[in-house]
Design an enzyme around this catalytic site. Structure first.
Site, PDB file in Angstrom:
ATOM      1  CD  GLN A  40     -49.120  14.954  34.679  1.00 41.07           C
ATOM      2  OE1 GLN A  40     -48.374  15.277  34.872  1.00 41.07           O
ATOM      3  NE2 GLN A  40     -49.853  14.129  35.952  1.00 41.07           N
ATOM      4  CG  HIS A  76     -60.320  17.116  23.302  1.00 42.61           C
ATOM      5  ND1 HIS A  76     -58.911  17.943  23.222  1.00 42.61           N
ATOM      6  CD2 HIS A  76     -60.925  17.845  23.942  1.00 42.61           C
ATOM      7  CE1 HIS A  76     -59.769  19.011  24.270  1.00 42.61           C
ATOM      8  NE2 HIS A  76     -60.525  18.598  24.482  1.00 42.61           N
ATOM      9  NE  ARG A  88     -38.968  17.885  36.756  1.00 40.46           N
ATOM     10  CZ  ARG A  88     -39.598  16.329  36.841  1.00 40.46           C
ATOM     11  NH1 ARG A  88     -39.762  15.609  37.368  1.00 40.46           N
ATOM     12  NH2 ARG A  88     -39.329  16.004  35.218  1.00 40.46           N
ATOM     13  CG  HIS A 115     -43.662  16.612  32.254  1.00 44.61           C
ATOM     14  ND1 HIS A 115     -43.229  16.582  33.104  1.00 44.61           N
ATOM     15  CD2 HIS A 115     -44.287  15.237  32.374  1.00 44.61           C
ATOM     16  CE1 HIS A 115     -43.667  15.479  34.339  1.00 44.61           C
ATOM     17  NE2 HIS A 115     -44.156  15.243  33.833  1.00 44.61           N
ATOM     18  CG  ASN A 144     -40.955  13.829  33.202  1.00 41.80           C
ATOM     19  OD1 ASN A 144     -40.368  13.650  34.080  1.00 41.80           O
ATOM     20  ND2 ASN A 144     -42.313  13.168  33.031  1.00 41.80           N
ATOM     21  CD  GLU A 145     -41.328   9.082  34.355  1.00 39.88           C
ATOM     22  OE1 GLU A 145     -42.620   9.039  33.924  1.00 39.88           O
ATOM     23  OE2 GLU A 145     -41.530   8.735  35.983  1.00 39.88           O
ATOM     24  CG  ASN A 170     -39.342  11.042  37.670  1.00 42.96           C
ATOM     25  OD1 ASN A 170     -38.942  11.815  38.576  1.00 42.96           O
ATOM     26  ND2 ASN A 170     -39.897  11.475  36.626  1.00 42.96           N
ATOM     27  CE1 TYR A 193     -42.832   8.889  40.198  1.00 49.28           C
ATOM     28  CE2 TYR A 193     -44.799   9.146  41.909  1.00 49.28           C
ATOM     29  CZ  TYR A 193     -43.853   9.557  40.075  1.00 49.28           C
ATOM     30  OH  TYR A 193     -43.870  11.643  40.104  1.00 49.28           O
ATOM     31  CD  GLU A 212     -42.465  12.689  38.102  1.00 50.10           C
ATOM     32  OE1 GLU A 212     -42.763  12.687  38.556  1.00 50.10           O
ATOM     33  OE2 GLU A 212     -42.379  13.764  37.274  1.00 50.10           O
TER      34      GLU A 212
HETATM   35  C1  NOJ Z   1     -44.372  10.768  36.033  1.00 53.86           C
HETATM   36  C2  NOJ Z   1     -44.451  11.707  35.389  1.00 53.86           C
HETATM   37  O1  NOJ Z   1     -43.549  12.298  34.704  1.00 53.86           O
HETATM   38  C3  NOJ Z   1     -45.670  12.338  36.117  1.00 53.86           C
HETATM   39  O2  NOJ Z   1     -46.210  13.426  34.777  1.00 53.86           O
HETATM   40  C4  NOJ Z   1     -46.855  11.821  36.289  1.00 53.86           C
HETATM   41  O3  NOJ Z   1     -48.643  12.212  36.810  1.00 53.86           O
HETATM   42  C5  NOJ Z   1     -46.243  10.730  37.526  1.00 53.86           C
HETATM   43  N1  NOJ Z   1     -45.453   9.985  37.269  1.00 53.86           N
HETATM   44  C6  NOJ Z   1     -47.307   9.686  38.594  1.00 53.86           C
HETATM   45  O4  NOJ Z   1     -47.522   8.601  37.973  1.00 53.86           O
END
Ligand code: NOJ
Length: 494
Positions: A42, A62, A99, A144, A188-189, A331, A333, A400
């Site tokens: 990212q 792509h 991180r 990730h 990750n996730e 993580n 949100y 996160e």
């Molecule tokens: C979790 C992900 O790990 C990250 O890559 C993403 O940008 C964020 N959530 C926000 O969506």
């Protein structure tokens, strides 16, 4: 729902929902750590430079027009060349740790140990040493989302051999960087990676072309096996000398029943088991949650599969998986409300049909620039208490948390509101509920490439000018807010 009352009441009465919520005067404990996060794909850019090989994402974006604004991550924040500016921003914030993730194909362009890219090794050494020189602890995510293309070609996380490939790669990281890295996060996730990203493939190819209901669980199974093998490798070979700790990063919205009815309460539990329990249950109790085993097994046999689409662990695998974490990394949100999805049957095999729960957001929760992200701090607190009560009162690290807004919002009051409310509930969880929450990571340090949303929504504490070749970083108001929280350890002295 308490969350509803706070947000609705405040919005209606005062048009400023933070001022209405009582903000705690308590201080974060002295040992509590604050950090900020990013991921290689990212932010780094330099997608085909200095010996880096292509990743799955390089290939997909792509090849298929999945990114809503037609952008890509070829340059992103250009952190590969500008990591010193990232370190300066972190120093300015005063965080305890950063991180970041290592791009597997930057280190191993072909995915395997047969070719190690010296420029990749140098880059991460520079980043790690630069952070340490400023007193910022580097926390490394090993994977990730950016699978090296050759390994993606071999089936990505569906291929059981990835357990060996991943462990080899992780072993190399421990050898190269383990003298300086004390916190490792393996993957990750996996929920997002195994069950959510697949919806893009379905969008372009149609459900019949994608083996939904099989790939999710194979992927998840191999993730758990790879994580456990890596954890045990570190434990046996490195832990006594390097003295680091390891976990896996799990993501979850917190599922709350839409009403007190037994059906809705049951729906919330099923969804928690499918989202969080899928990975956490094996780690804490040695196997998948019984609801997953039952639902997927029953659906598979009704659908005519000669096996359960949810694989089983061997006795040895269970032994390795149980307890393979030094803390729980989450993580988080947003939250969601749950009801049974009675309209969905078992005609389609998919993760969503297996849990068979419908979710929605309470319309009173404040929104964000991402449709999936609504503000419900109470759900965060309830999730922390749920983890404490259901998973043996573990140490919890938030790896996160953050808020999405429109591009170029420097005066980002909504992000500040979000952080203040969520951190407020973190304080309540620590002091009133006795949750062992020890660290908090803001997502993200920088505005960055947000997967299929491209640059159309932003999470950064720092604005990045993607029109400018220099990718100038500018602190937003939220950066000042976070810096203040870190230095005062309070939410009120602002
Ligand atoms: C979790 C992900 O790990 C990250 O890559 C993403 O940008 C964020 N959530 C926000 O969506």
């Amino acid at each position: 729902m308490q969350c509803k009352w706070i947000v609705t009441g405040c919005l209606t009465l005062l048009f400023n929902w933070t001022s209405c919520q009582e903000i705690s005067n308590l201080t974060f404990p002295d040992s509590f750590l604050f950090g900020a996060a990013s991921s290689a794909y990212q932010i780094e850019g330099a997608w085909n430079e200095s010996g880096k090989g292509p990743s799955k994402w390089d290939f997909i974006i792509h090849a298929v027009p999945i990114v809503v604004d037609g952008s890509n991550a070829e340059v992103a924040c250009d952190s590969y060349h500008r990591y010193n500016e990232d370190i300066a921003a972190l120093k300015e914030l005063g965080v305890n740790y950063y991180r970041f993730s290592i791009a597997w194909p930057r280190l191993l362009p072909r995915g395997f140990l047969n070719e190690i890219n010296p420029d990749g090794v140098q880059y991460y050494n520079n980043l790690i040493d630069g952070l340490l020189a400023e007193g910022i602890e580097p926390w490394v995510t090993i994977f990730h989302a950016d699978t090296p293309f050759p390994i993606y070609y071999l089936g990505d996380w569906n291929n059981a051999n990835i357990v060996e490939y991943f462990t080899d790669y992780a072993d190399l990281l421990f050898q190269l960087f383990g003298d300086r890295i004390k916190t490792w996060l393996t993957i990750n996730e996996p929920l997002m990676y195994c069950a959510t990203f697949i919806k893009n493939a379905v969008r372009f190819l149609g459900q019949v072309s994608v083996p939904t209901g099989v790939t999710e669980y194979l992927c998840g199974h191999n993730v758990l096996r790879a994580h456990a093998k890596t954890y045990r490798l570190y434990e046996e070979k490195y832990k006594s000398s390097q003295k680091g700790r390891i976990s896996i990063v799990l993501n979850t919205d917190f599922s709350m029943p839409a009403s007190d009815s037994e059906a809705d309460v049951n729906a919330a539990q099923t969804k928690r088991d499918f989202d969080l329990g899928w990975f956490l249950h094996p780690l804490v109790y040695g196997d998948y949650p019984q609801r997953m085993i039952d639902n997927i097994g029953n659906h598979s046999s009704a659908q005519g599969y000669p096996f359960s689409r949810l694989p089983s662990f061997t006795v040895k695998e269970k032994k390795d998986i149980i307890g393979a974490y030094d803390f729980i990394a989450i993580n988080h949100y947003t939250s969601e409300l749950t009801v049974p999805n009675n309209s969905s049957g078992i005609t389609v095999s998919s993760y969503d049909d297996d849990h068979n729960i419908a979710t929605f957001k309470d319309p009173s929760w404040a929104g964000s620039a991402a449709s999936w992200l609504k503000v419900c701090p109470q759900g965060f607190r309830e999730m922390l208490v749920y983890l404490k009560n259901h998973y043996k009162n573990p140490e919890i690290v938030i790896t996160e948390q953050g808020y999405a807004d429109e591009p170029n919002t420097l005066n980002d009051m909504e992000r500040i509101n979000y952080y203040r409310l969520y951190l407020n509930d973190a304080l309540k969880a620590i002091y009133e509920d006795g949750v062992k929450l020890t660290a908090y990571t803001a997502w993200s340090l920088l505005d960055s490439f947000e997967w299929d949303s491209g640059y159309s929504i932003r999470f950064g504490l720092y604005h990045v000018d993607f029109e400018d070749g220099r990718r100038t970083r500018t602190p937003k108001e939220s950066a000042r807010f976070y810096k203040n929280v870190i230095s005062t350890r309070k939410l009120t002295d602002l």
